[in-house]
Design a protein around this motif. Sequence first.
Motif, PDB file in Angstrom:
ATOM      1  N   TYR A 186      -2.209  11.120   2.737  1.00  0.00           N
ATOM      2  CA  TYR A 186      -1.741  10.493   2.430  1.00  0.00           C
ATOM      3  C   TYR A 186      -2.154   8.684   4.021  1.00  0.00           C
ATOM      4  CZ  TYR A 186       2.303   6.613   1.913  1.00  0.00           C
ATOM      5  OH  TYR A 186       2.619   5.416   1.638  1.00  0.00           O
ATOM      6  N   ASP A 194      -0.019   2.627  -0.782  1.00  0.00           N
ATOM      7  CA  ASP A 194      -0.178   3.374  -1.113  1.00  0.00           C
ATOM      8  C   ASP A 194      -1.626   3.483  -1.338  1.00  0.00           C
ATOM      9  OD1 ASP A 194       2.121   4.800  -1.235  1.00  0.00           O
ATOM     10  OD2 ASP A 194       1.943   4.851  -3.679  1.00  0.00           O
ATOM     11  N   LYS A 197      -3.178   8.679  -1.584  1.00  0.00           N
ATOM     12  CA  LYS A 197      -1.915   9.304  -1.842  1.00  0.00           C
ATOM     13  C   LYS A 197      -2.575  10.684  -2.536  1.00  0.00           C
ATOM     14  CE  LYS A 197       2.786   9.210  -3.469  1.00  0.00           C
ATOM     15  NZ  LYS A 197       4.251   7.886  -3.728  1.00  0.00           N
ATOM     16  N   HIS A 212       9.431   7.076  -1.094  1.00  0.00           N
ATOM     17  CA  HIS A 212       7.848   6.323  -1.030  1.00  0.00           C
ATOM     18  C   HIS A 212       8.391   6.091   0.575  1.00  0.00           C
ATOM     19  CE1 HIS A 212       4.677   3.734  -0.750  1.00  0.00           C
ATOM     20  NE2 HIS A 212       5.844   3.169  -0.634  1.00  0.00           N
TER      21      HIS A 212
END
Length: 305
Positions: A186, A194, A197, A212
């Motif tokens: 990540y 993102d 991810k 998140h």
Amino acid sequence: MDKIEEAREFLSSVGMPKAQQADICCYVLLAMAGVKPDMAWNEATNEWIRIHDIIRFSNTYYGTTYAENSRETFRKQALHRFRTAALVEDNGKATNSPNYRYRITEETLQMIKDFRSPKWQASLNRFLVYHDKLVDIYASKKKMEMMPVKINGAEFNFSPGKHNGLQKAIIEEFAPRFAPNSECLYVGDTIEKDLVKNIDKLKELGFEITLHDKMPDVVLYREDKNWIYFVESVTSVGPMDPKRIIEITEMTTGVTAGKIFVTAFLDFKTYKKFSEELAWETEVWIAEMPEHMIHLNGDKFLGPR
């Protein structure tokens, strides 16, 4: 549709960014074309005018209340951008000269005269063949400013900025030294949250992918040791303080791999600013001294707790 909205439609059609479709830019276009509320677009003209004249025109015919000291706003937000987009030209005098003037180019004038008429689309297409849209020019410039970074063998681009610059250093400088052969599971970007991810791998390792905003900036996994590195990229906020450790621990209760908590800083000065907040049993890496790490009361060189 009133003249302001029509002017906004024109600016949008020729590819001006949102900021250059603001009311002030619409008034500039109308003033430079000499188009009053009750006039048709085909009555437009392109006389040489000063910013003072633009302000006076807007206040007189469109009921605005712009003051003379707002000239710089007109110049920076509208006229400079219009010139870059080839909509207007200046007379080549020094900008501080009382004789400095702007006008709509002949090409733009013809396009304005054709606006909202049967000739409009052909006129617009002809202009766009010869001139790049300002929105595309800015997008290209932004692309040039992007920071390329290789993640898991693939090429990505970070948005410009200190935070992303530090994340690039974590992946390219920290990981090879202190997390060799690790995989980046990540990493976020200040604009594209993102960027990388790997949900499948994170779930396989026992992550709860629901919070998140609680995700660390960079998550690395070293399979040969079965270690996970949680790395916070700190330029202004967010070191690995006790509260942060609790948040990540709660999010990873199902993770059985060894957990390593790292705070990364760009320089020693920033580290000193946050040093008293850092949690014990965590690690510190400073990009300006990439070969070294600071271990906070660690009984081993580097390893999971």
